[in-house]
Write an enzyme that holds these catalytic residues in place. Structure first.
Site, PDB file in Angstrom:
ATOM      1  N   LYS A 164       0.818  -1.224   0.000  1.00 51.61           N
ATOM      2  CA  LYS A 164       0.000   0.000   0.000  1.00 51.61           C
ATOM      3  C   LYS A 164       0.850   1.272   0.000  1.00 51.61           C
ATOM      4  O   LYS A 164       0.435   2.295  -0.530  1.00 51.61           O
ATOM      5  CB  LYS A 164      -0.949   0.007   1.199  1.00 51.61           C
ATOM      6  N   ASP A 223     -10.020   2.971   1.478  1.00 52.03           N
ATOM      7  CA  ASP A 223     -10.232   2.424   2.826  1.00 52.03           C
ATOM      8  C   ASP A 223     -10.895   3.470   3.730  1.00 52.03           C
ATOM      9  O   ASP A 223     -11.816   3.160   4.505  1.00 52.03           O
ATOM     10  CB  ASP A 223      -8.900   1.995   3.457  1.00 52.03           C
TER      11      ASP A 223
END
Ligand code: NAP
Length: 284
Positions: free
Chosen positions: A71, A107
């Site tokens: 990420k 997210d």
């Protein structure tokens, strides 16, 4: 004979990725909107990341999700990073268009949408305890500050990591009171309106409860980002105290919904994706 067009290709990049629920969710969504597309698992070892990126045009990859451990590591390979993802410092969605790679973080959006729409929990003016300061915690902390919580307490075993997150947040959100808990006592669990577990503690069957269960009470919302298992030791303890509880499946759903829309430009079939996830989670 005319050649049929090959399907669009999406997937999830990570290492490992075999346990992911993203394929069932996105495959169901493609079918529901009538899109000829496939969703693959890109299990790429750390040494192979540059070669994976260079193969994107040849493999006709149109977009991909990003999970542990890439990420943050993916960012230098992108042509553009959306402002939210840049502030969070992590990307979980990459859209590919005309050879250009744009990174997003869904997210944060996923967490916020689930808390607001499905749990109807108003975050404004709340005191929130966030346990963990890793990639997922960074996105959740950003979302909480965007929602104008009154106070955010952050605790992580890795004190330097938590200190970095607190410093980054304070720079971006001067109006929110953001403090680091240097030990379990400083977490002041009983004062929190909401407790979020953003650590992997609870994924293994013999994991302990991430906080002292005796400090939980019925007026709290306890949110565990973990969705495998669906009920962690923390959630069992919170439920026993009469607290509201949520696992991470809702956040997973809405981050997928936002990713789908970045990938395809088509409104995501939320209920189809929710059902596919619930079905997939039963088989974990
Ligand atoms: P990560 O980058 O490894 O971060 C986890 C952090 O928690 C690390 O800094 C770790 O510290 C810390 N930690 C571990 N045990 C702790 C404890 N007892 N008390 C305080 N801090 C502790 O992992 P991540 O990518 O952020 O993911 C965290 C969890 O969220 C995972 O379970 C993941 O599956 C879940 N997740 C869910 C979603 C969703 O959509 N629901 C999305 C993303 C992630 P050390 O490094 O010192 O161990």
């Amino acid at each position: 004979m005319a050649q049929g067009r090959s399907p669009l290709t999406y997937g999830i990049l990570g290492y490992p990725v075999s346990h992911s629920l993203s394929p069932v969710m996105h495959t169901a969504a493609f079918a529901a909107v009538g899109l000829d597309a496939q969703y693959r698992l890109f299990a790429v070892g750390p040494e192979e990341l540059p070669s994976f990126i260079s193969r994107i045009p040849d493999e006709h990859i149109n977009g991909f999700n990003v999970t542990i451990p890439y990420k943050e590591r993916i960012i230098p390979f992108l042509n553009e990073v959306a402002p939210d993802a840049s502030r969070i410092g992590a990307v979980n969605t990459v859209a590919v268009s005309s050879g250009r790679l744009t990174g997003y973080n869904t997210d944060a959006e996923g967490f916020l949408r689930h808390v607001k729409e499905d749990l109807s929990f108003d975050l404004a003016s709340r005191i929130v305890l966030l346990i963990g300061a890793g990639g997922a915690a960074r996105a959740v902390a950003y979302a909480l500050c965007m929602a104008q919580v009154k106070k955010l307490v952050i605790g992580d075993l890795d004190c330097a990591k938590a200190a970095r997150l607190v410093k980054d947040l304070k720079r971006n959100f001067p109006r929110v009171e953001i403090v680091q808990a240097l030990n379990p006592e400083e977490m002041r669990v009983e004062q929190a309106d909401m407790i979020v577990n953003a650590t992997p503690v609870g994924m293994k069957p013999d994991d302990p409860c991430v906080i002292d269960p005796a400090t939980l009470h019925q007026f709290q919302l306890v949110y565990d980002l973990i969705y495998n298992p669906l009920e962690t030791t923390l959630l069992t303890a919170a439920r026993a105290k009469g607290a509201r509880c949520s696992n991470g499946l809702g956040m997973l759903l809405y981050q997928g919904v936002a990713s789908f829309e970045y990938f395809t430009g088509i409104k995501a079939p939320v209920e189809v994706m929710r059902e596919a996830l619930a079905e997939g989670a039963n088989h974990l």
